[in-house]
Design an enzyme around this catalytic site. Structure first.
Site, PDB file in Angstrom:
ATOM      1  NE  ARG A 150      -2.404  -1.369   3.477  1.00 28.63           N
ATOM      2  CZ  ARG A 150      -1.894  -0.640   4.451  1.00 28.63           C
ATOM      3  NH1 ARG A 150      -1.981   0.682   4.413  1.00 28.63           N
ATOM      4  NH2 ARG A 150      -1.325  -1.200   5.481  1.00 28.63           N
ATOM      5  CE  LYS A 198      -6.127  -3.586   4.732  1.00 28.58           C
ATOM      6  NZ  LYS A 198      -6.297  -4.224   6.025  1.00 28.58           N
ATOM      7  CB  CYS A 214       0.236  -6.153  13.906  1.00 24.94           C
ATOM      8  SG  CYS A 214       1.416  -4.850  13.502  1.00 24.94           S
ATOM      9  NE  ARG A 219      -0.162  -8.703   2.275  1.00 22.44           N
ATOM     10  CZ  ARG A 219      -0.821  -8.191   3.320  1.00 22.44           C
ATOM     11  NH1 ARG A 219      -1.952  -8.710   3.726  1.00 22.44           N
ATOM     12  NH2 ARG A 219      -0.319  -7.160   3.972  1.00 22.44           N
ATOM     13  CB  SER A 265      -1.205  -3.685   7.736  1.00 24.54           C
ATOM     14  OG  SER A 265      -2.454  -3.199   7.300  1.00 24.54           O
ATOM     15  CG  ASP A 305      -7.971  -6.970   6.724  1.00 25.24           C
ATOM     16  OD1 ASP A 305      -7.063  -6.721   7.526  1.00 25.24           O
ATOM     17  OD2 ASP A 305      -8.176  -6.294   5.699  1.00 25.24           O
ATOM     18  CE1 TYR A 359       0.299  -5.948  -1.795  1.00 27.09           C
ATOM     19  CE2 TYR A 359      -0.813  -3.971  -1.008  1.00 27.09           C
ATOM     20  CZ  TYR A 359      -0.310  -5.231  -0.771  1.00 27.09           C
ATOM     21  OH  TYR A 359      -0.412  -5.774   0.480  1.00 27.09           O
ATOM     22  CG  HIS A 417      -7.542  -2.706  10.060  1.00 26.15           C
ATOM     23  ND1 HIS A 417      -6.234  -2.276  10.188  1.00 26.15           N
ATOM     24  CD2 HIS A 417      -7.505  -3.715   9.162  1.00 26.15           C
ATOM     25  CE1 HIS A 417      -5.458  -2.992   9.410  1.00 26.15           C
ATOM     26  NE2 HIS A 417      -6.190  -3.873   8.781  1.00 26.15           N
TER      27      HIS A 417
HETATM   28  P1  GDP Z   1      -2.278  -9.209   9.632  1.00 22.46           P
HETATM   29  O1  GDP Z   1      -1.725  -8.483   8.456  1.00 22.46           O
HETATM   30  O2  GDP Z   1      -2.632  -8.289  10.758  1.00 22.46           O
HETATM   31  O3  GDP Z   1      -3.370 -10.141   9.268  1.00 22.46           O
HETATM   32  O4  GDP Z   1      -1.054 -10.084  10.236  1.00 22.46           O
HETATM   33  P2  GDP Z   1      -0.702 -11.650  10.053  1.00 22.46           P
HETATM   34  O5  GDP Z   1      -1.532 -12.517  10.931  1.00 22.46           O
HETATM   35  O6  GDP Z   1      -0.672 -11.979   8.611  1.00 22.46           O
HETATM   36  O7  GDP Z   1       0.772 -11.657  10.635  1.00 22.46           O
HETATM   37  C1  GDP Z   1       1.760 -10.791  10.157  1.00 22.46           C
HETATM   38  C2  GDP Z   1       3.108 -11.228  10.625  1.00 22.46           C
HETATM   39  O8  GDP Z   1       3.145 -11.260  12.053  1.00 22.46           O
HETATM   40  C3  GDP Z   1       3.472 -12.626  10.151  1.00 22.46           C
HETATM   41  O9  GDP Z   1       4.806 -12.652   9.767  1.00 22.46           O
HETATM   42  C4  GDP Z   1       3.247 -13.481  11.379  1.00 22.46           C
HETATM   43  O10 GDP Z   1       4.077 -14.593  11.379  1.00 22.46           O
HETATM   44  C5  GDP Z   1       3.544 -12.521  12.532  1.00 22.46           C
HETATM   45  N1  GDP Z   1       2.747 -12.859  13.738  1.00 22.46           N
HETATM   46  C6  GDP Z   1       1.417 -13.082  13.789  1.00 22.46           C
HETATM   47  N2  GDP Z   1       1.015 -13.433  15.046  1.00 22.46           N
HETATM   48  C7  GDP Z   1       2.129 -13.415  15.809  1.00 22.46           C
HETATM   49  C8  GDP Z   1       2.384 -13.695  17.214  1.00 22.46           C
HETATM   50  O11 GDP Z   1       1.497 -14.032  17.980  1.00 22.46           O
HETATM   51  N3  GDP Z   1       3.671 -13.555  17.633  1.00 22.46           N
HETATM   52  C9  GDP Z   1       4.679 -13.182  16.782  1.00 22.46           C
HETATM   53  N4  GDP Z   1       5.898 -13.072  17.288  1.00 22.46           N
HETATM   54  N5  GDP Z   1       4.482 -12.931  15.464  1.00 22.46           N
HETATM   55  C10 GDP Z   1       3.231 -13.042  14.983  1.00 22.46           C
HETATM   56  P1  PGA Z   2      -3.260  -6.389   6.118  1.00 25.13           P
HETATM   57  O1  PGA Z   2      -3.333  -5.334   4.932  1.00 25.13           O
HETATM   58  O2  PGA Z   2      -1.788  -6.539   6.371  1.00 25.13           O
HETATM   59  O3  PGA Z   2      -3.971  -5.685   7.229  1.00 25.13           O
HETATM   60  O4  PGA Z   2      -3.863  -7.687   5.728  1.00 25.13           O
HETATM   61  C1  PGA Z   2      -3.659  -5.608   3.649  1.00 25.13           C
HETATM   62  C2  PGA Z   2      -3.049  -4.565   2.736  1.00 25.13           C
HETATM   63  O5  PGA Z   2      -1.879  -4.234   2.910  1.00 25.13           O
HETATM   64  O6  PGA Z   2      -3.772  -4.129   1.882  1.00 25.13           O
HETATM   65 MN    MN Z   3      -4.234 -10.205   7.350  1.00 26.30          MN
END
Ligand code: GDP
Ligand code: PGA
Ligand code: MN
Length: 611
Positions: free
Chosen positions: A81, A233, A277, A392, A275, A300, A224, A253
């Site tokens: 993004r 988003k 996290c 992704r 994002s 999400d 993207y 979110h």
């Molecule tokens: P989203 O974008 O908020 O959905 O985040 P994701 O679930 O895809 O996770 C993003 C990154 O954070 C990935 O590399 C995961 O491996 C890492 N991650 C997710 N949950 C945890 C956790 O509980 N602990 C740690 N250390 N890393 C995490």
């Molecule tokens: P996400 O964001 O990391 O919260 O899934 C998606 C995006 O970058 O568009």
């Molecule tokens: Mn996600």
């Protein structure tokens, strides 16, 4: 011109005249070779993916490992993004500020019209009628996206409910959001000469624009996901947050999960993390502790509205997952690993020599040789990443083994608790419970998190990201805080409990102390214990904290001392935090900023006491 002669099956459905007129206008502006109405059928998917394979946009993965699945490699300059190119075009700049980029709608419209003028020459213009949420549901909304990117069409077909059902339901007078997207790379130049297409066309000039008053989206120059899949988003957060403010609901979110305790009691939690996290991971959590079950509703976005019983009900407006690949593997997120068995589009990950995909964290040991996300030879000795950190997967939710039956329910689910979290190496404890809705809103408003690869720019810099909505609130952030306070008043004693969580505390060597992932079930167990009134909490200035012996640490390899350090109040750190929050609150317009949040800050500062 045959512009409006639909080529696909949806010729059966005649669009309502408002939609037909808009499509006609855009076709006149962008002058594509032809217009195709998208119906979301398998035949359409097969045709589009075949065309993209021929074009080099997609690589078909070995069907033995990954049936009906594809790899896309984006241009290295179009991988995330673009927050600095994202604009809220409200009439009054104060309605966008202070956290959003703003442009005057009239000026932006002119500039965009010039950019979009003839921007689809030589290309096909696709029209995608879609519904966010189950078609016709009370909490659902309609949109129509126009795009000249077949990758966007295929991705939208996975991520949203596209096609005839949505188009038919959009009868005259039904509100729908026009969402216009172009890669900005015409194939025919001003002299009428036709040029070859590239595998991932995009324009150096990028604009992701939102018109909150007229509820329109114009996205130019990027292919993207977060910039181009406009249901996500752009609509479900930036435009929907404005609708929600006006209509008394919430567009957030947030992931949504359904939790069943060993006593078979059911709870629904929504959680806002920035994002990359941990939303997708928490949404698909496979608990390590016996007797607990977690099912996925969304990963999400949550649209939430008080139901007839006065309790907050939520739907996941999406139909698929656009998840971060790196770090996703059988040990961290077995559910996601199973979800992407096939029918998946992968973007910017590595290609194994056997025709399957790979990324860091998918397996413990890397393949001896692969092709990296940029198409170069790669070996573990290369010293580079095989997959882009924002690589992704795009896949439909119904392939997820943990998906809850209720995920498709138009009425949504009742939310019992809301969680806020971010990447905080220090200060913020593993979990705390707000004593009131107001303190919970304070927790959301004061969230900060380290930046990630999900957006272009520096990674690992701590920034304020209120409610994980910094890049996604479609209006003035102080008004957004006030809307949260107002929703609390509306919900009264039926409001969900609010918690703060942080999986990302690090030790002196920068290693994560909390094992995270599946072990986060232990924190959920504590949260449910609090909802049920079974567990105590120590009242502190930053909320209720767990008693170490009431947190289930059985079988964890982390020492009790280390855990104690991350579940306690770090007073000196919080004194610094409170001072930083005071400075941050000063960046908002006094007249718009809710007094409740200032009172919370005063109380925190007072309760923390002098150094
Ligand atoms: P989203 O974008 O908020 O959905 O985040 P994701 O679930 O895809 O996770 C993003 C990154 O954070 C990935 O590399 C995961 O491996 C890492 N991650 C997710 N949950 C945890 C956790 O509980 N602990 C740690 N250390 N890393 C995490
Ligand atoms: P996400 O964001 O990391 O919260 O899934 C998606 C995006 O970058 O568009
Ligand atoms: Mn996600």
């Amino acid at each position: 011109m045959t512009l409006l002669a639909p080529r696909t099956a949806s010729a059966r459905t005649r669009p309502n005249p408002e939609i037909a007129d808009w499509v006609d206008d855009i076709a006149r502006l962008t002058t594509p070779d032809e217009v195709v109405w998208v119906d979301g059928s398998t035949a359409e998917w097969d045709r589009l993916t075949k065309e993209m394979v021929a074009q080099g946009t997609l690589i078909r993965l070995n069907p033995e490992w990954r049936p009906n699945s594809f790899l896309a490699r984006s241009d290295p300059a179009d991988v995330a993004r673009v927050e600095d190119r994202t604009f809220i075009c409200s009439v009054d700049p104060d309605d966008a500020g202070p956290t959003n980029n703003w442009r005057a709608p009239s000026i932006m419209r002119l500039e965009l019209s010039e950019l979009f003028s003839r921007s689809m020459r030589g290309r096909t213009m696709y029209v995608i009628p879609f519904s966010m949420g189950p078609v016709g549901g009370d909490l659902s909304q309609f949109g129509v996206q126009i795009t000249d990117s077949p990758y966007v069409v295929a991705s939208m077909a996975l991520m949203t409910r596209v096609g005839d059902d949505a188009l038919q339901a959009m009868t005259p007078g039904t509100p729908w959001v026009p969402a216009l997207h172009s890669l900005g790379v015409p194939l025919i130049d001003d002299d009428g000469v036709r040029h070859d297409d590239s595998p991932w066309p995009h324009n150096e000039t990028k604009y992701i624009c939102h018109f909150p008053e007229t509820r329109e989206i114009w996205s130019f120059g990027s292919g993207y996901g977060g910039n181009a899949l406009l249901g996500k988003k752009c609509f479900a957060l930036r435009i929907a947050s404005v609708m929600a403010r006006d209509e008394g609901w919430m567009a957030e979110h947030m992931l949504i999960v359904r939790v069943t305790s060993p006593e078979k009691k059911v709870f629904h939690l929504a959680a806002a993390f920035p994002s990359a996290c941990g939303k997708t991971n928490l949404a698909m959590l496979a608990p390590t502790i016996p007797g607990w079950k977690v099912e996925t509703i969304g990963d999400d976005i949550a649209w939430m509205r008080p139901g007839p019983d006065g309790r907050l009900r939520a739907i996941n407006p999406e139909r698929g997952f656009f998840g971060v690949a790196p770090g996703t593997g059988p040990s961290t997120n077995p559910t996601a690993t199973q979800t992407i068995w096939g029918n998946t589009i992968f973007t910017n990950v590595a290609l194994r020599d056997d025709g399957d995909v790979w990324w860091e964290g998918l397996t413990d040991s890397p393949p001896a040789h692969a092709t990296d996300w940029e198409g170069n030879d790669w070996t573990p000795a290369s010293g580079t990443r095989a997959a882009h950190p924002n690589g992704r997967f795009t896949v439909t939710a119904d392939q997820c083994p943990s998906i809850a039956d209720e995920w498709n329910s138009p009425d949504g689910v009742v939310i019992d608790a809301i969680l806020f979290g971010g990447r905080r190496p220090s200060t913020v404890p593993l979990v705390s419970q707000a004593r009131s809705w107001q303190q919970g809103v304070f927790m959301g408003a004061t969230m900060a998190s380290e930046t990630t690869a999900a957006a272009t720019g520096e990674v690992g810099r701590l920034r304020h990201d209120p409610f994980a909505m910094l890049p996604f609130a479609g209006y003035n952030m102080a008004d957004y805080f006030a809307h949260w306070i107002a929703m609390g008043e509306l919900l009264g004693d039926k409001a969900p409990q609010i918690f703060s969580v942080n999986w990302f505390r690090t030790d002196a060597d920068g290693r994560f102390i909390w094992p995270g992932f599946s072990e986060n079930a232990r924190v959920i167990e504590w949260i449910v214990g609090r909802l049920e009134g079974d567990l105590a909490a120590r009242a502190t200035p930053i909320g209720g904290l767990p008693l170490a012996h009431e947190l289930n640490l059985e079988g964890l390899s982390v020492g009790v001392d280390e855990i104690q350090a991350i579940i306690d109040l770090d007073k000196p750190a919080w004194q610094r935090e409170a001072a930083a929050i005071a400075e941050y609150f000063g960046t908002f317009d006094e007249t718009r900023f809710p007094a409740e949040l200032r009172r919370e800050l005063d109380r925190l500062t007072r309760d923390l006491g002098p150094d």
